[in-house]
Write an enzyme that holds these catalytic residues in place. Structure first.
Site, short mmCIF file in Angstrom:
data_model
loop_
_atom_site.label_atom_id
_atom_site.label_comp_id
_atom_site.label_asym_id
_atom_site.label_seq_id
_atom_site.Cartn_x
_atom_site.Cartn_y
_atom_site.Cartn_z
N ASP A 44 0.85 -1.20 0.00
CA ASP A 44 0.00 0.00 0.00
C ASP A 44 0.88 1.25 0.00
O ASP A 44 1.72 1.42 0.88
CB ASP A 44 -0.87 0.01 1.27
CG ASP A 44 -1.79 1.22 1.33
OD1 ASP A 44 -2.95 1.09 0.88
OD2 ASP A 44 -1.36 2.28 1.82
N TYR A 49 2.67 10.11 -0.10
CA TYR A 49 3.78 9.58 0.70
C TYR A 49 5.14 9.90 0.05
O TYR A 49 6.19 9.71 0.66
CB TYR A 49 3.68 8.06 0.89
CG TYR A 49 2.41 7.55 1.54
CD1 TYR A 49 1.52 8.43 2.17
CD2 TYR A 49 2.08 6.21 1.53
CE1 TYR A 49 0.35 7.97 2.74
CE2 TYR A 49 0.91 5.73 2.11
CZ TYR A 49 0.05 6.62 2.71
OH TYR A 49 -1.11 6.15 3.27
N LYS A 78 -2.98 5.94 -4.10
CA LYS A 78 -4.13 6.81 -3.79
C LYS A 78 -4.00 8.17 -4.47
O LYS A 78 -2.90 8.73 -4.57
CB LYS A 78 -4.23 7.01 -2.27
CG LYS A 78 -4.07 5.71 -1.48
CD LYS A 78 -4.32 5.85 0.01
CE LYS A 78 -3.89 4.60 0.76
NZ LYS A 78 -2.45 4.56 1.12
N HIS A 111 -8.12 9.39 -1.67
CA HIS A 111 -7.46 9.33 -0.37
C HIS A 111 -8.33 9.86 0.78
O HIS A 111 -8.30 9.35 1.89
CB HIS A 111 -6.13 10.10 -0.44
CG HIS A 111 -5.10 9.63 0.52
ND1 HIS A 111 -3.76 9.57 0.21
CD2 HIS A 111 -5.19 9.18 1.79
CE1 HIS A 111 -3.09 9.12 1.26
NE2 HIS A 111 -3.92 8.88 2.22
N1 LIG Z 1 -5.61 6.18 3.92
C1 LIG Z 1 -5.05 6.92 4.84
O1 LIG Z 1 -5.44 8.09 5.07
C2 LIG Z 1 -3.91 6.37 5.65
C3 LIG Z 1 -3.47 7.06 6.79
C4 LIG Z 1 -2.44 6.49 7.54
C5 LIG Z 1 -1.86 5.30 7.13
N2 LIG Z 1 -2.28 4.66 5.98
C6 LIG Z 1 -1.69 3.36 5.53
O2 LIG Z 1 -1.73 2.46 6.63
C7 LIG Z 1 -0.41 1.98 6.87
C8 LIG Z 1 -0.21 1.62 8.33
O3 LIG Z 1 -0.41 2.73 9.16
P1 LIG Z 1 0.79 3.54 9.89
O4 LIG Z 1 1.99 3.48 9.05
O5 LIG Z 1 0.26 4.88 10.22
O6 LIG Z 1 1.04 2.83 11.27
P2 LIG Z 1 0.98 1.36 11.92
O7 LIG Z 1 1.10 0.30 10.90
O8 LIG Z 1 -0.20 1.36 12.83
O9 LIG Z 1 2.27 1.40 12.84
C9 LIG Z 1 3.56 1.51 12.31
C10 LIG Z 1 4.54 1.63 13.47
O10 LIG Z 1 4.55 0.41 14.22
C11 LIG Z 1 5.88 -0.12 14.26
N3 LIG Z 1 5.76 -1.59 14.13
C12 LIG Z 1 5.36 -2.27 13.04
N4 LIG Z 1 5.34 -3.59 13.30
C13 LIG Z 1 5.73 -3.76 14.58
C14 LIG Z 1 5.92 -4.88 15.40
N5 LIG Z 1 5.69 -6.12 14.96
N6 LIG Z 1 6.35 -4.69 16.69
C15 LIG Z 1 6.57 -3.43 17.15
N7 LIG Z 1 6.40 -2.31 16.41
C16 LIG Z 1 5.99 -2.47 15.13
C17 LIG Z 1 6.61 0.49 13.07
O11 LIG Z 1 7.99 0.61 13.34
P3 LIG Z 1 9.18 0.32 12.28
O12 LIG Z 1 8.72 0.74 10.93
O13 LIG Z 1 10.28 1.18 12.80
O14 LIG Z 1 9.49 -1.15 12.36
C18 LIG Z 1 5.95 1.87 13.02
O15 LIG Z 1 6.53 2.75 13.98
C19 LIG Z 1 0.46 3.14 6.39
O16 LIG Z 1 1.80 2.82 6.29
C20 LIG Z 1 -0.24 3.50 5.11
O17 LIG Z 1 0.11 2.59 4.07
C21 LIG Z 1 -3.32 5.19 5.25
#
Ligand SMILES: NC(=O)c1ccc[n+]([C@@H]2O[C@H](COP(=O)([O-])OP(=O)(O)OC[C@H]3O[C@@H](n4cnc5c(N)ncnc54)[C@H](OP(=O)(O)O)[C@@H]3O)[C@@H](O)[C@H]2O)c1
Length: 278
Positions: A44, A49, A78, A111
């Site tokens: 994704d 980004y 997106k 988005h």
């Molecule tokens: N549509 C939208 O508006 C929208 C908004 C926000 C996000 N998104 C999408 O959703 C995805 C996920 O959301 P997010 O990136 O905000 O946050 P998330 O996946 O909830 O959390 C990511 C964080 O958790 C850590 N992490 C990941 N796996 C882990 C594990 N097994 N143990 C401990 N820590 C862990 C990562 O650290 P490290 O990377 O340092 O390992 C990072 O700091 C995004 O990357 C994006 O693709 C979409």
């Protein structure tokens, strides 16, 4: 890997790799490549980004090292708010494809709904144009609440296949989830780990101890148990592997309920009813 099936018959892997806040550098390419080598077939990203180049490089390297074909992967990007308007969608889509080095996307999402309903509808018509012209496999939305979807569905001819929204045990989105089920539109969760905050929760850790898995694996499994597509982000190789190692256990109804009960309607992202991109 388990798939979900959209109303149009197409499938999507239920777990994917998120790439938000991953800079457009070699670490980005390496993490996407490592994910593909570890069994991820779903990535994704988004124009905003600013990492579609390096995500694309990681995809190409992952395909080369695994021998998989492009058609084995499911890639989402997106459309950003600045590119809204029916006449702008095709250009924005081409720009994303060029950066990614791909000739189609499996899923293209609006988005955010934005705050201008007429523009939202007009933009969706541009998304429909792409779909009708066979440029993209599936079209969907992100951050739409029930009101946005009601307005959209009343005025357009093609339904989104999915709605990607903030979803974790502190934000259960029950009424949105019920509405999507009735409409046969899937839900996908962003920030499933609450950007790692939810991993500190006592109940999540209790369940993790009960099932002998990590807190992140419990949350990812909880999404799967709810039928919600989940895209945890990590650039850490061991976590990338850990986050997809979620198909050899299940949560009991009691454990799912315990996690559901953590709901406090708490968001970490913007309120979709008000967000206009700034
Ligand atoms: N549509 C939208 O508006 C929208 C908004 C926000 C996000 N998104 C999408 O959703 C995805 C996920 O959301 P997010 O990136 O905000 O946050 P998330 O996946 O909830 O959390 C990511 C964080 O958790 C850590 N992490 C990941 N796996 C882990 C594990 N097994 N143990 C401990 N820590 C862990 C990562 O650290 P490290 O990377 O340092 O390992 C990072 O700091 C995004 O990357 C994006 O693709 C979409």
């Amino acid at each position: 890997m388990e798939n979900i099936t959209f109303y149009n018959g197409n499938e999507m892997p239920i777990v994917g790799l998120g790439t938000f806040r991953v800079e457009n550098n070699d670490e980005c390419a390496a993490s996407v490549k490592h994910a593909i080598e570890s069994g991820y077939t779903h990535i994704d990203t988004a124009m905003i980004y600013e990492n579609e180049d390096k995500v694309g490089q990681g995809i190409a390297e992952g395909l080369a090292s695994t021998g998989l074909k492009r058609s084995d992967l499911f890639i989402t990007s997106k459309l950003w708010l600045e590119d809204y308007g029916r006449q702008n969608v095709a250009n924005a889509y081409e720009t994303s494809l060029n950066k990614l080095g791909l000739d189609y996307l499996d899923l293209y999402l609006m988005h955010w709904p934005g705050t201008d309903e007429a523009l939202m509808i007009d933009t969706w018509q541009g998304m429909e144009d792409l779909y009708k012209n066979d440029k993209v496999k599936n079209i969907g939305v992100s951050n739409f609440n029930v009101e946005h979807l009601e307005a959209l569905l009343a005025q357009v001819s093609i339904k989104p296949v999915i709605n990607q929204v903030e979803f974790h045990p502190y934000l259960l989105q029950s009424s949105l989830n019920r509405y999507l089920e009735v409409q046969n539109i899937h839900m996908e969760s962003w920030s499933p780990l609450m950007n790692a905050q939810i991993l500190e929760d006592e109940t999540v850790n209790e369940v993790a101890n009960e099932v002998g898995k990590s807190p992140a694996q419990v949350i990812i499994r909880w999404n799967i148990e709810h039928g919600v597509v989940v895209i945890p982000k990590s650039v850490t190789p061991s976590r990338i592997e850990e986050n997809i190692d979620v198909f050899d256990f299940a949560l009991t109804a009691e454990q799912i309920e315990k996690l559901d009960n953590l709901n406090e309607e708490r968001r970490i992202g913007p309120d979709p009813a008000k967000y206009s991109g700034h």
